[in-house]
Structure formats: C-alpha cells, structure tokens
Design a protein around this motif. Structure first.
Motif, PDB file in Angstrom:
ATOM      1  N   LEU A 227     -41.586   0.923 -34.440  1.00 48.22           N
ATOM      2  CA  LEU A 227     -40.792   1.545 -33.376  1.00 48.22           C
ATOM      3  C   LEU A 227     -40.971   3.061 -33.304  1.00 48.22           C
ATOM      4  CD1 LEU A 227     -38.815   1.064 -31.088  1.00 48.22           C
ATOM      5  CD2 LEU A 227     -36.936   1.309 -32.733  1.00 48.22           C
ATOM      6  N   PRO A 228     -40.932   3.807 -34.425  1.00 45.65           N
ATOM      7  CA  PRO A 228     -41.070   5.274 -34.309  1.00 45.65           C
ATOM      8  C   PRO A 228     -42.355   5.729 -33.630  1.00 45.65           C
ATOM      9  CG  PRO A 228     -40.168   4.702 -36.445  1.00 45.65           C
ATOM     10  CD  PRO A 228     -40.577   3.417 -35.811  1.00 45.65           C
ATOM     11  N   PRO A 229     -43.551   5.261 -34.074  1.00 43.97           N
ATOM     12  CA  PRO A 229     -44.754   5.693 -33.347  1.00 43.97           C
ATOM     13  C   PRO A 229     -44.797   5.156 -31.920  1.00 43.97           C
ATOM     14  CG  PRO A 229     -45.321   4.040 -34.990  1.00 43.97           C
ATOM     15  CD  PRO A 229     -43.902   4.439 -35.248  1.00 43.97           C
ATOM     16  N   GLY A 230     -44.236   3.947 -31.699  1.00 41.90           N
ATOM     17  CA  GLY A 230     -44.205   3.415 -30.336  1.00 41.90           C
ATOM     18  C   GLY A 230     -43.365   4.267 -29.407  1.00 41.90           C
ATOM     19  N   LEU A 231     -42.187   4.700 -29.882  1.00 42.39           N
ATOM     20  CA  LEU A 231     -41.332   5.568 -29.072  1.00 42.39           C
ATOM     21  C   LEU A 231     -41.996   6.914 -28.824  1.00 42.39           C
ATOM     22  CD1 LEU A 231     -37.813   4.861 -30.635  1.00 42.39           C
ATOM     23  CD2 LEU A 231     -38.689   4.098 -28.412  1.00 42.39           C
ATOM     24  N   LEU A 232     -42.692   7.420 -29.843  1.00 42.17           N
ATOM     25  CA  LEU A 232     -43.383   8.706 -29.680  1.00 42.17           C
ATOM     26  C   LEU A 232     -44.485   8.603 -28.632  1.00 42.17           C
ATOM     27  CD1 LEU A 232     -43.712  11.635 -30.543  1.00 42.17           C
ATOM     28  CD2 LEU A 232     -45.164  10.857 -32.431  1.00 42.17           C
ATOM     29  N   ILE A 233     -45.197   7.469 -28.636  1.00 41.03           N
ATOM     30  CA  ILE A 233     -46.250   7.269 -27.643  1.00 41.03           C
ATOM     31  C   ILE A 233     -45.649   7.235 -26.238  1.00 41.03           C
ATOM     32  CG2 ILE A 233     -47.917   5.580 -26.760  1.00 41.03           C
ATOM     33  CD1 ILE A 233     -48.466   4.822 -29.688  1.00 41.03           C
ATOM     34  N   MET A 234     -44.563   6.483 -26.061  1.00 34.31           N
ATOM     35  CA  MET A 234     -43.930   6.396 -24.746  1.00 34.31           C
ATOM     36  C   MET A 234     -43.406   7.748 -24.291  1.00 34.31           C
ATOM     37  SD  MET A 234     -41.975   2.706 -24.631  1.00 34.31           S
ATOM     38  CE  MET A 234     -40.980   2.997 -26.092  1.00 34.31           C
ATOM     39  N   ALA A 235     -42.848   8.509 -25.232  1.00 31.27           N
ATOM     40  CA  ALA A 235     -42.314   9.827 -24.873  1.00 31.27           C
ATOM     41  C   ALA A 235     -43.425  10.763 -24.434  1.00 31.27           C
ATOM     42  CB  ALA A 235     -41.557  10.418 -26.068  1.00 31.27           C
ATOM     43  N   GLN A 236     -44.546  10.727 -25.151  1.00 30.07           N
ATOM     44  CA  GLN A 236     -45.651  11.621 -24.804  1.00 30.07           C
ATOM     45  C   GLN A 236     -46.283  11.226 -23.468  1.00 30.07           C
ATOM     46  OE1 GLN A 236     -46.289  14.423 -26.597  1.00 30.07           O
ATOM     47  NE2 GLN A 236     -44.477  13.720 -27.703  1.00 30.07           N
ATOM     48  N   VAL A 237     -46.366   9.922 -23.217  1.00 26.10           N
ATOM     49  CA  VAL A 237     -46.979   9.465 -21.959  1.00 26.10           C
ATOM     50  C   VAL A 237     -46.072   9.787 -20.774  1.00 26.10           C
ATOM     51  CG1 VAL A 237     -47.674   7.420 -20.663  1.00 26.10           C
ATOM     52  CG2 VAL A 237     -48.350   7.664 -23.058  1.00 26.10           C
ATOM     53  N   SER A 238     -44.777   9.496 -20.914  1.00 21.60           N
ATOM     54  CA  SER A 238     -43.858   9.703 -19.797  1.00 21.60           C
ATOM     55  C   SER A 238     -43.634  11.179 -19.490  1.00 21.60           C
ATOM     56  CB  SER A 238     -42.518   9.025 -20.087  1.00 21.60           C
ATOM     57  OG  SER A 238     -41.923   9.597 -21.249  1.00 21.60           O
ATOM     58  N   ALA A 239     -43.643  12.013 -20.532  1.00 21.40           N
ATOM     59  CA  ALA A 239     -43.367  13.435 -20.331  1.00 21.40           C
ATOM     60  C   ALA A 239     -44.635  14.270 -20.211  1.00 21.40           C
ATOM     61  CB  ALA A 239     -42.504  13.966 -21.481  1.00 21.40           C
ATOM     62  N   GLY A 240     -45.786  13.619 -20.306  1.00 22.94           N
ATOM     63  CA  GLY A 240     -47.035  14.382 -20.268  1.00 22.94           C
ATOM     64  C   GLY A 240     -47.125  15.375 -21.404  1.00 22.94           C
ATOM     65  N   GLY A 241     -46.747  14.926 -22.611  1.00 26.09           N
ATOM     66  CA  GLY A 241     -46.673  15.817 -23.765  1.00 26.09           C
ATOM     67  C   GLY A 241     -48.019  16.086 -24.398  1.00 26.09           C
ATOM     68  N   SER A 242     -47.938  16.453 -25.667  1.00 21.22           N
ATOM     69  CA  SER A 242     -49.126  16.876 -26.410  1.00 21.22           C
ATOM     70  C   SER A 242     -50.086  15.700 -26.605  1.00 21.22           C
ATOM     71  CB  SER A 242     -48.707  17.434 -27.770  1.00 21.22           C
ATOM     72  OG  SER A 242     -49.819  17.599 -28.611  1.00 21.22           O
ATOM     73  N   MET A 243     -51.352  15.934 -26.262  1.00 22.87           N
ATOM     74  CA  MET A 243     -52.371  14.908 -26.464  1.00 22.87           C
ATOM     75  C   MET A 243     -52.601  14.661 -27.951  1.00 22.87           C
ATOM     76  SD  MET A 243     -54.401  12.699 -25.208  1.00 22.87           S
ATOM     77  CE  MET A 243     -54.349  13.140 -23.473  1.00 22.87           C
ATOM     78  N   ALA A 244     -52.481  15.724 -28.762  1.00 27.36           N
ATOM     79  CA  ALA A 244     -52.680  15.578 -30.203  1.00 27.36           C
ATOM     80  C   ALA A 244     -51.619  14.651 -30.796  1.00 27.36           C
ATOM     81  CB  ALA A 244     -52.638  16.943 -30.882  1.00 27.36           C
ATOM     82  N   LEU A 245     -50.358  14.860 -30.400  1.00 22.59           N
ATOM     83  CA  LEU A 245     -49.293  13.992 -30.894  1.00 22.59           C
ATOM     84  C   LEU A 245     -49.487  12.552 -30.444  1.00 22.59           C
ATOM     85  CD1 LEU A 245     -45.990  16.076 -30.528  1.00 22.59           C
ATOM     86  CD2 LEU A 245     -47.037  15.208 -32.633  1.00 22.59           C
ATOM     87  N   LEU A 246     -49.948  12.386 -29.207  1.00 18.67           N
ATOM     88  CA  LEU A 246     -50.197  11.043 -28.682  1.00 18.67           C
ATOM     89  C   LEU A 246     -51.256  10.334 -29.506  1.00 18.67           C
ATOM     90  CD1 LEU A 246     -49.768   8.879 -26.510  1.00 18.67           C
ATOM     91  CD2 LEU A 246     -51.496  10.060 -25.127  1.00 18.67           C
ATOM     92  N   VAL A 247     -52.347  11.034 -29.809  1.00 14.70           N
ATOM     93  CA  VAL A 247     -53.440  10.439 -30.589  1.00 14.70           C
ATOM     94  C   VAL A 247     -52.965  10.095 -31.992  1.00 14.70           C
ATOM     95  CG1 VAL A 247     -55.701  10.885 -31.614  1.00 14.70           C
ATOM     96  CG2 VAL A 247     -55.256  11.559 -29.246  1.00 14.70           C
TER      97      VAL A 247
END
Length: 283
Positions: A232-252
């Motif tokens: 769940l933690p990495p999954g939520l982080l992925i969704m947050a980065q995708v929806s908010a257009g966040g850091s590509m490094a964090l997404l990867v």
C-alpha cells in the motif's frame, strides 16, 4: 591397540537429521489443523525460500515476463495463461520440493511442469477455465433475471435492481466463489507432488479445505494484511505522484520498491502454499 583416551572430550554425533520428505505418502484423510497453523506456514515458507532468494527472484521475474507476453495477445493470451498457469505453478512446487529435500534448486524448475505431469496440470488449467466460464454464465443469467424483476408494469425500477444486485447476487457470487476456491486450492500440489489424478485432486482439495476452514481463513487474512502493509505505501505514493504530476524520481523509486516487493512476495507465498500442503496432506 585401544584408541579410547579417557582424557579426551566426549564426542557426540553432530550430523543433522535427514530432511523430511515432502513427497511422502498421502494421508488417507487430510489433517485438521488449528487456526494458528498459518503463522507457522508463513515462517516455514520464508525459511524455505530465503536460502535461494536470488534465484527465486529470477524465477518470479521470468514468470512475470511470460505473463506479460501472453497478456499482449488479445483473448488467446488470456486463455493460454489460464491453461498454463497450473503447469508453471506445478514446476515451482517441484522446485520447492527439491529445495526442501536438500537438493540444488535450478532456474528451469519453472518449466519442470512441462516435463512432468504436463497433461494433468494442463487438465486442471482447462477445468479452471471451464468452471470460470460457467460461473460467468450463471452470474450473467442471475443478472438478467434480476433486471427483469426490476421491471414493474413496463417501468424500470432502479432501486429494485440495486437491491437485488447488492444482496442476492452478491451472496450467490460469494458462496460459489468459496466453493470453487475449495475445489482448486490444493489441486496443483496434489498433482505435481503426489501424482493424484485430476478429479481425485478436486475432491481431496475440497476435503482438505473443509477440514481446515479457520486455518485457511486466518491464512488468507494474514496474507492480505501483509500485502496491504507492504504494497500500500508505494502504491499510494505512485498514485499521488501520477495524479499530482509530482517528482519523476519519486515515481520511479516507488515503482521499483513495489516491483521488488512483488517478486519477493510471490515465491514466499508459493512456499507457504507448499508448507501448508505438507502439513495437511502428507504423513
């Protein structure tokens, strides 16, 4: 000449006891285990795979890649995946058997089901596919029947439809799903590890589940909690980065963490399924 020295330290046999064989004789009736047994399965399953964790990760990666390739083919790829999954799983269980008996685990154990027990394992895949198709037909028929019930005097009543779907249809789906799970839960292990015929494996699997409802329920809940905590933690982080257009490094990084966790969890879960099979079915 007497070699016994009265002043020498006592000697003891430090040879480890032989590993128990997981290809032993099947019990006439499956064991009934306590609700706490799944925690032992989880621990022993991890012990079984951690000695060859790197190789198990490679095996998991190869299987993921095969699944992705089959998924690229519309319709036929899904059919092939359903048919062949028990064959790949049978090979994995044979690899776990080898490791459990102290043998050398090999990467090509993933394909061992194609060399041994291919026909019955493929037969279980075909049965699974056919039962799922039949399940979809039954649920579709119930859905159509519920839709007709929602029509009164030529007018459509959405509340009636929703009530029928949310109560009756859901209850039927859950009951049928549980019965199907009980039929197929141990079939691959029974066929791959103990040469049980296909239809006999269905009845034995059902009986094993029927004798251990609490243990299997606790196992499913424990696995669900573990996966929730880990994924769940990495999954939520992925969704947050995708929806908010966040850091590509964090997404990867989050995607890598999620992927690594999945390729470790998969062989571990197979290890627990192997251990639980031994605990319930093997002398």
């Amino acid at each position: 000449m007497n070699d016994n020295n009265p002043y020498s330290p006592p000697r003891s046999d430090v040879t480890p006891p032989p590993l128990p064989s997981s290809s032993g004789e099947l019990l006439a009736e499956p064991r009934s285990l306590s609700a706490g047994a799944p925690f032992q399965w989880l621990g022993e399953g991890w012990t079984l795979i951690k000695a060859n964790l790197g190789l198990w990760i490679l095996i998991a990666l190869a299987w993921f890649a095969i699944q992705i390739l089959m998924g690229l083919v519309p319709v036929l790829g899904d059919i092939a995946s359903s048919l062949l999954n028990p064959v790949f799983m049978g090979g994995i269980f044979l690899g776990l058997l080898t490791a459990d008996r102290g043998g050398v685990l090999r990467f090509d154990c993933l394909f061992e089901g194609f060399k041994q027990k291919f026909a019955p394992l493929l037969g279980i895949g075909a049965l699974t596919l056919g039962v799922l198709f039949l399940f979809m037909i039954i649920m579709g028929g119930l859905l159509v029947g519920t839709s007709f019930d929602a029509i009164k005097d030529g007018t459509f009543d959405p509340a009636q439809l929703w009530g029928g779907l949310s109560v009756g249809l859901l209850a039927v789906a859950v009951i049928i799903g549980i019965l199907l799970m009980m039929l197929f839960w141990f079939t691959t292990q029974l066929i791959a590890l103990n040469d049980v015929p296909v239809f006999e494996s269905l009845s034995r699997s059902f009986q094993g589940c029927l004798r251990n409802p609490l243990a299997l329920l606790v196992y499913i809940l424990a696995v669900a909690v573990i996966m929730l905590v880990l994924l769940l933690p990495p999954g939520l982080l992925i969704m947050a980065q995708v929806s908010a257009g966040g850091s590509m490094a964090l997404l990867v990084v989050a995607m890598l963490v999620l992927f690594v966790e999945m390729v470790i969890i998969m062989p571990w879960l197979f290890g627990t399924m192997y251990v639980s099979y031994k605990a319930i079915f093997i002398k």
